[in-house]
Design a protein around this motif. Structure first.
Motif, PDB file in Angstrom:
ATOM      1  N   PHE A   1       0.768  -1.276   0.059  1.00  0.00           N
ATOM      2  CA  PHE A   1      -0.142   0.083   0.008  1.00  0.00           C
ATOM      3  C   PHE A   1       0.948   1.467  -0.018  1.00  0.00           C
ATOM      4  O   PHE A   1       0.427   2.131  -0.739  1.00  0.00           O
ATOM      5  N   TYR A   2       2.078   1.391   0.513  1.00  0.00           N
ATOM      6  CA  TYR A   2       2.841   2.428   0.879  1.00  0.00           C
ATOM      7  C   TYR A   2       4.229   2.338  -0.119  1.00  0.00           C
ATOM      8  O   TYR A   2       5.358   2.957  -0.235  1.00  0.00           O
TER       9      TYR A   2
ATOM     10  N   HIS B   1       5.246   5.796  -1.200  1.00  0.00           N
ATOM     11  CA  HIS B   1       5.437   6.917  -0.278  1.00  0.00           C
ATOM     12  C   HIS B   1       7.046   7.350  -0.121  1.00  0.00           C
ATOM     13  O   HIS B   1       7.849   6.462  -0.360  1.00  0.00           O
TER      14      HIS B   1
ATOM     15  N   GLY C   1       2.320  -1.877   4.791  1.00  0.00           N
ATOM     16  CA  GLY C   1       1.014  -1.782   4.033  1.00  0.00           C
ATOM     17  C   GLY C   1       0.751  -3.128   3.363  1.00  0.00           C
ATOM     18  O   GLY C   1       0.453  -3.185   2.123  1.00  0.00           O
TER      19      GLY C   1
ATOM     20  N   SER D   1      -1.251  -7.013   3.830  1.00  0.00           N
ATOM     21  CA  SER D   1      -2.103  -7.891   4.676  1.00  0.00           C
ATOM     22  C   SER D   1      -1.409  -9.057   5.124  1.00  0.00           C
ATOM     23  O   SER D   1      -0.289  -9.564   4.441  1.00  0.00           O
TER      24      SER D   1
ATOM     25  N   PHE E   1      -6.346  -6.426   7.106  1.00  0.00           N
ATOM     26  CA  PHE E   1      -5.999  -4.903   7.004  1.00  0.00           C
ATOM     27  C   PHE E   1      -4.619  -4.707   6.441  1.00  0.00           C
ATOM     28  O   PHE E   1      -3.793  -5.496   6.888  1.00  0.00           O
ATOM     29  N   ARG E   2      -4.544  -3.790   5.407  1.00  0.00           N
ATOM     30  CA  ARG E   2      -3.372  -3.672   4.702  1.00  0.00           C
ATOM     31  C   ARG E   2      -2.883  -2.067   4.419  1.00  0.00           C
ATOM     32  O   ARG E   2      -2.001  -1.964   3.823  1.00  0.00           O
ATOM     33  N   PHE E   3      -3.201  -1.361   5.618  1.00  0.00           N
ATOM     34  CA  PHE E   3      -3.240   0.139   5.529  1.00  0.00           C
ATOM     35  C   PHE E   3      -2.212   0.293   6.670  1.00  0.00           C
ATOM     36  O   PHE E   3      -1.962   1.628   6.932  1.00  0.00           O
ATOM     37  N   SER E   4      -1.714  -0.515   7.229  1.00  0.00           N
ATOM     38  CA  SER E   4      -0.589  -0.238   8.598  1.00  0.00           C
ATOM     39  C   SER E   4       0.594   0.453   8.021  1.00  0.00           C
ATOM     40  O   SER E   4       1.184  -0.355   7.189  1.00  0.00           O
TER      41      SER E   4
END
Length: 262
Positions: A93-94, A97, A109, A111, A247-250
């Motif tokens: 996800f990141y 970044h 990011g 899961s 959850f994959r936004f950590s």
């Protein structure tokens, strides 16, 4: 003559240091992931759990462990991108970044199923809690990979004393390169088993054998190790964090892989 004596002394000290470091490290295998060798963890008895911490870490037991090998560092963004390129799997996800997406920083990011798919692609697996704890604690059950001395800025990347914010004193606003903090290496030479990012394990969250019942058992996967924004109570080799596997936004959760002995 004095110069030659100094050079000889310096050379001998360098050799002694190399021998000392080599004696601490486990045997290594290049493994299937470029730039992330597997460190051999030998079979034998080790301490698992503790009786003086949170209830979900009880009871303290001495177990007999099988040999396995574990990645020297967390899986990096560069390594995860290679997997994505080869398989078409969704990116972390990141990945883009400015800091969290740097090539040599841990991939965050992801899961549980993302991490599991990565490891399986390379013929490996996520570590069990027992494997993670053995790699982190050694055989004697240290509170930290390096022993029982409290963490400092040379040993682990962690947060402030109050959860959950970064500690600017360590020089890193978020994650650090995966091969940082050599002073915090485990007995076998594995890096960042405490600090930098939380790491997925293979196990569902459940009470230990002989331990007290715990809530939400069976609904979550376990993360280990603490992260760049963890306060001291979360930054131990035994702390268990129950987490939603989807959850994959950590921004503080990553992983590494293991190869179990046949």
């Amino acid at each position: 003559m004095e110069r030659r004596n100094f050079a000889l002394i310096f050379s001998l000290l360098a050799v002694a240091l190399a021998i000392t470091l080599a004696s601490r490290a486990g045997a290594t295998d290049a493994g299937p992931i470029a730039g992330n060798p597997l460190i051999e963890i030998p079979a034998g008895a080790f301490v698992f759990g503790r009786d003086d911490g949170p209830e979900n870490e009880r009871p303290r037991r001495v177990l007999e462990g099988q040999a396995f090998a574990i990645n020297r560092t967390e899986i990096t963004n560069q390594q995860y991108r290679s997997f994505v390129s080869a398989t078409g799997h969704r990116p972390a996800f990141y990945a883009d970044h400015a800091i969290l997406g740097l090539d040599d920083h841990p991939a965050v990011g992801v899961s549980w199923s993302d991490a599991d798919a990565f490891c399986r692609y390379y013929g490996l697996a996520l570590p069990s809690e027992r494997q993670y704890e053995r790699a982190a604690r050694g055989t004697k059950g240290g509170r930290y990979p390096w022993g029982d001395a409290p963490p400092d800025y040379t040993r682990a990347l962690s947060g402030s004393d109050t959860c959950c914010s970064a500690d600017p004193g360590d020089g890193y606003p978020l994650t650090a390169p995966a091969d940082s903090f050599a002073n915090g290496a485990s007995v076998e030479g594995v890096l960042n088993l405490v600090g930098n990012v939380w790491e997925w394990t293979a196990d569902l969250y459940a009470p230990y054998e002989g331990g007290p019942p715990i809530g939400s058992a069976g609904s979550y996967r376990v993360l280990r190790g603490g992260s760049w924004n963890s306060d001291p109570k979360h930054l131990t080799t035994t702390y268990r964090l129950a987490y939603d596997p989807d959850f994959r936004f950590s921004a503080n959760g990553g992983f590494r892989c293991v190869r179990s002995a046949p």
